[in-house]
Design a protein around this motif. Sequence first.
Motif, short mmCIF file in Angstrom:
data_model
loop_
_atom_site.label_atom_id
_atom_site.label_comp_id
_atom_site.label_asym_id
_atom_site.label_seq_id
_atom_site.Cartn_x
_atom_site.Cartn_y
_atom_site.Cartn_z
N THR A 99 6.85 -4.68 -0.48
CA THR A 99 6.88 -4.71 -2.12
C THR A 99 5.55 -4.24 -2.77
O THR A 99 5.36 -3.77 -3.78
N GLY A 100 4.56 -4.75 -2.04
CA GLY A 100 3.07 -4.43 -2.54
C GLY A 100 2.93 -3.04 -2.70
O GLY A 100 2.20 -2.80 -3.49
N VAL A 101 3.15 -2.42 -1.64
CA VAL A 101 2.97 -0.96 -1.53
C VAL A 101 3.86 -0.12 -2.63
O VAL A 101 3.56 0.60 -3.21
N ALA A 102 5.16 -0.83 -2.91
CA ALA A 102 5.89 -0.02 -3.99
C ALA A 102 5.19 -0.45 -5.20
O ALA A 102 5.43 0.61 -6.20
N LEU A 103 4.78 -1.55 -5.67
CA LEU A 103 4.26 -1.89 -6.75
C LEU A 103 3.00 -0.93 -6.98
O LEU A 103 2.79 -0.44 -8.00
N PHE A 104 2.04 -0.41 -5.87
CA PHE A 104 1.03 0.17 -5.89
C PHE A 104 1.56 1.64 -6.47
O PHE A 104 0.89 1.90 -7.37
N THR A 105 2.49 1.93 -5.66
CA THR A 105 2.85 3.50 -6.22
C THR A 105 3.50 3.45 -7.53
O THR A 105 3.28 4.26 -8.31
N LEU A 106 4.54 2.64 -7.84
CA LEU A 106 5.06 2.45 -9.26
C LEU A 106 3.82 2.41 -10.28
O LEU A 106 4.11 3.10 -11.39
N GLY A 107 2.87 1.40 -10.05
CA GLY A 107 2.13 1.38 -10.96
C GLY A 107 1.02 2.56 -11.21
O GLY A 107 0.80 3.24 -12.35
N LEU A 108 0.85 3.40 -10.05
CA LEU A 108 0.05 4.62 -10.15
C LEU A 108 0.87 5.65 -10.97
O LEU A 108 0.21 6.45 -11.79
N ILE B 116 -2.37 -0.37 -14.41
CA ILE B 116 -3.31 -0.80 -13.61
C ILE B 116 -3.33 -2.22 -13.06
O ILE B 116 -3.52 -2.61 -11.82
N ASN B 117 -2.69 -3.13 -13.85
CA ASN B 117 -2.61 -4.56 -13.68
C ASN B 117 -1.64 -4.79 -12.50
O ASN B 117 -1.55 -5.41 -11.58
N ILE B 118 -0.59 -3.82 -12.72
CA ILE B 118 0.78 -3.83 -11.57
C ILE B 118 0.02 -3.36 -10.22
O ILE B 118 0.31 -3.91 -9.29
N MET B 119 -0.69 -2.16 -10.41
CA MET B 119 -1.21 -1.73 -8.90
C MET B 119 -2.17 -2.84 -8.40
O MET B 119 -2.20 -2.97 -7.06
N GLY B 120 -2.90 -3.53 -9.41
CA GLY B 120 -3.53 -4.59 -8.63
C GLY B 120 -2.99 -5.59 -8.07
O GLY B 120 -3.26 -6.30 -6.92
N SER B 121 -1.81 -5.99 -8.70
CA SER B 121 -0.84 -6.95 -8.10
C SER B 121 -0.36 -6.69 -6.86
O SER B 121 -0.17 -7.49 -5.80
N GLY B 122 -0.09 -5.02 -6.68
CA GLY B 122 0.35 -4.82 -5.47
C GLY B 122 -0.55 -4.90 -4.31
O GLY B 122 -0.06 -5.25 -3.17
N VAL B 123 -2.00 -4.39 -4.61
CA VAL B 123 -2.84 -4.52 -3.76
C VAL B 123 -2.98 -6.01 -3.06
O VAL B 123 -3.14 -6.38 -1.97
N PHE B 124 -3.05 -7.12 -4.13
CA PHE B 124 -3.07 -8.31 -3.88
C PHE B 124 -2.04 -8.77 -3.04
O PHE B 124 -2.20 -9.74 -2.04
N LEU B 125 -0.69 -8.46 -3.41
CA LEU B 125 0.54 -8.50 -2.49
C LEU B 125 0.30 -8.30 -1.08
O LEU B 125 0.47 -9.33 -0.17
N VAL B 126 -0.32 -6.78 -0.73
CA VAL B 126 -0.31 -6.62 0.44
C VAL B 126 -1.29 -7.60 1.24
O VAL B 126 -1.11 -7.97 2.48
N LEU B 127 -2.51 -7.65 0.52
CA LEU B 127 -3.48 -8.61 1.18
C LEU B 127 -3.07 -10.02 1.68
O LEU B 127 -3.16 -10.59 2.65
N VAL B 128 -2.23 -10.42 0.90
CA VAL B 128 -1.62 -12.02 0.73
C VAL B 128 -0.46 -12.21 1.93
O VAL B 128 -0.46 -13.04 2.81
#
Lengths: 235, 99, 487
Positions: B8-17, B33-45
Amino acid sequence: MTEIRLQKRSFRLMLVLLLAVLASGLSYAVLSLPSQAAGLSASVAENIDASGVSNPVTAVLLNFRGYDTLLELGVLLIALLGVWSLSPLQEHGYTRPGAVLDMLTRLLVPLLILVSGYLLWAGAHAPGGAFQAGSVLAAAGVLMVLTGWCLGYRFARLPLRFALVSGLGVFVIAGLIMMCFSEHFLEYPSPFAGAFILFIEAAATVSIGTSLAALFIGSRPQLCDSSSSQAEEQK
Amino acid sequence: MAFFYALTGVALFTLGLYALIIYAHLMRKILAINIMGSGVFLVLVALAARTQTVPDPVPHAMVITGIVVAVSATALALALMLRLLEVSGCEELAEEPKE
Amino acid sequence: MLTMQVQNVPWLVIVITLPLVGSLLCFLLPQQAKKLGLMTAFTIAASLIGLLFQVLDQGAQRYTVGGWDAPLGINLYVDGLSLLLLLMTALVGLGISVYATAYFNRDKTVYYWPLWLLLWSALNALFLSADLFNLYVCLELLGLSAVALVAIAGGADALGAAIRYLLVSLLGSLFYLLGVALIYHSVASVDIIIVAERIDATPPILAAMGLMSAGLLFKTALFPMHFWLPPAHANAPAPVSALLSALVVKASFYILLRLWLDVFPLPQEVLGQFLGLLGAAAVIWGGVQALRQTRLKMLIAYSTVAQIGYLFIAFPLATSIAWKGALYLLLSHALAKSAMFMAAGNILHFGGHDTILKLDRVAQRLPLTVAAFSLAGVSIMGLPPSGGFIGKWLLLNAALQAGEWWWALVLIGGGLLSAGYIFKVVGFAFTQTEASHEVHHVPAAMQWTAFMMALAAILVGLIAPWPLALMDIGLPFEMVVNKGSNG
């Protein structure tokens, strides 16, 4: 209709294709990771007693990787400086808050301050800490601004700047002091580590709360003395 | 389960991009940009939950740092956008300078 | 006895915390911001001398912040490469600080100094960091302060450029962070040394390589991701343009270089050739665009795009000589470009405009400024005896040694293009226009700083053996040879 930059259909299609490739590549990369991995949790568990707190995230944030937190307080300060350096944004006229907002603010703000203090204290053994407490404090500030409160003239110059700077300042100075007594910068002396962390977090809470509230206001805080805000209320 | 959230994080990242590139209005770009950031944080966590017992705390601390950075950056971006609106009356970036 | 004391002082920490403390003081006491800022600049330079002696004596240094060693804690690391960049930052920073004391008016000075000192501390922290996530935080610190400084002047052009710069900067940082996330979850560490030991060419690592490189290339403005740079550097106030072109774009290049040398696991021929190709395109494109510009600051900004391209020609060559050549170019470009932007700032202040066609005899009226621009141009063109010449010479040698002569053509072509736009400006500096503009006096500090920076760019070519020897401390370039065999 939302203004779309890439008007040509073919460009948009190409972009979608490229991004689909990117997404699949990243998904494949993520799925190739092993399904079980301890990461650094073992290392954190080993050293947590020496860190002065019992919540592992706080230990990492303030002790093991405290240097990152220090720099991040700098980032918050930069955002504030940047926003203030833009010439004053349009001031929005004061509008009388409705009765509900007025009443709720009077009830909630003291509660929020209390919750903020609790989160700061609880950060040592449960989820919580400086950032969470600071955000709640900022929320209290935002509520007050929304109801027309403005900072008294006495407090809007040096004391405000002091509050904004205190988080980063206390952190750096504490780190340098620790360097004189222990061997390294930001090396907490073991028996006092918990106390040091609480002290630094307290300064950071004030700083974060003030910065976030100031960022919400968006320009330099309106100056007024307390008598004029009382006159407003009586209208 | 952790991998589901990571994807899901990867999907958010791509959609934000996609949104960042496609839309012209600055507000949408900032949100993207905020959505991309949330995607990256989701992947991390999400991937930190792959442990046996307690999740790995280091990515959690990284995400807290990342959130503060994202908030600061968003605040600066919004202030710049508002100021640009005041000065020029336009909420979209001028067309990129001719190459 | 004194030298013993000096050797044991933790200069690494001082170099990072000094600008932080300085910026906080400047913010607290805005009336004294200028004096405090200038004092801080000089003390930072002095403490860097201390660090220099420490490293010359004891070699490369590693410092564990907080007493916790990697992978749990964060390490700082200084070797010849970081030291060179730190010294470059200090020299350029000192010049910019002196220039800025005379440049800004009352209102802007109050905000300029805290932002500039925070940017300086971000640079120092970045060049000393050995932790991938810490590098992300430093990149954000750097990016946000740079954006705030671009917007400080306030016109619509500057604000638009600042927003574009901010969006691109955040995009690059998020790509980089996603890469760090994948690396951490593969090898359970973000320390450079530990990651280099544990890394392997698995899909997550390859994805991370691509993501981190892409993010850093956005921030370094390599063609074709350079679109944000000319408006941002041209519309910012002159000292800010100087520090952006000279220092800020080099920081992300430094991180990419470190990753390339130390972390990325494969032998990187294909990726190296690709980067070299983009670099060549940047050199040609930037040069051609610079020739077409009507505004002086835009011309200088496109020149930066071209010069950044040169740095990437070292990637396909990947020998020690090539890296040293690129770094020498980086160093002399920092000095020369800051001199050029300062000179442009002087001209802008003098006549109220920076249209090249209407320069109206500035050569006679601002001789020091035009001399600064010309000397800086000598380095940019790569003529002897400047620093630019040394850098290009080393790169040429590396290209011919590797048998890849086409890079030599790019270097020569780029030199011709830069000669074109430099001589264009210098030529118009002697011409007279019909209508004269009202002139303002340019403070001596501004004129002399520009000249000193340009002089330094030339001198750095005369003292070539010393920086080259400095770069070798800690053997940062040796890794490449070993990495190839691991792939």
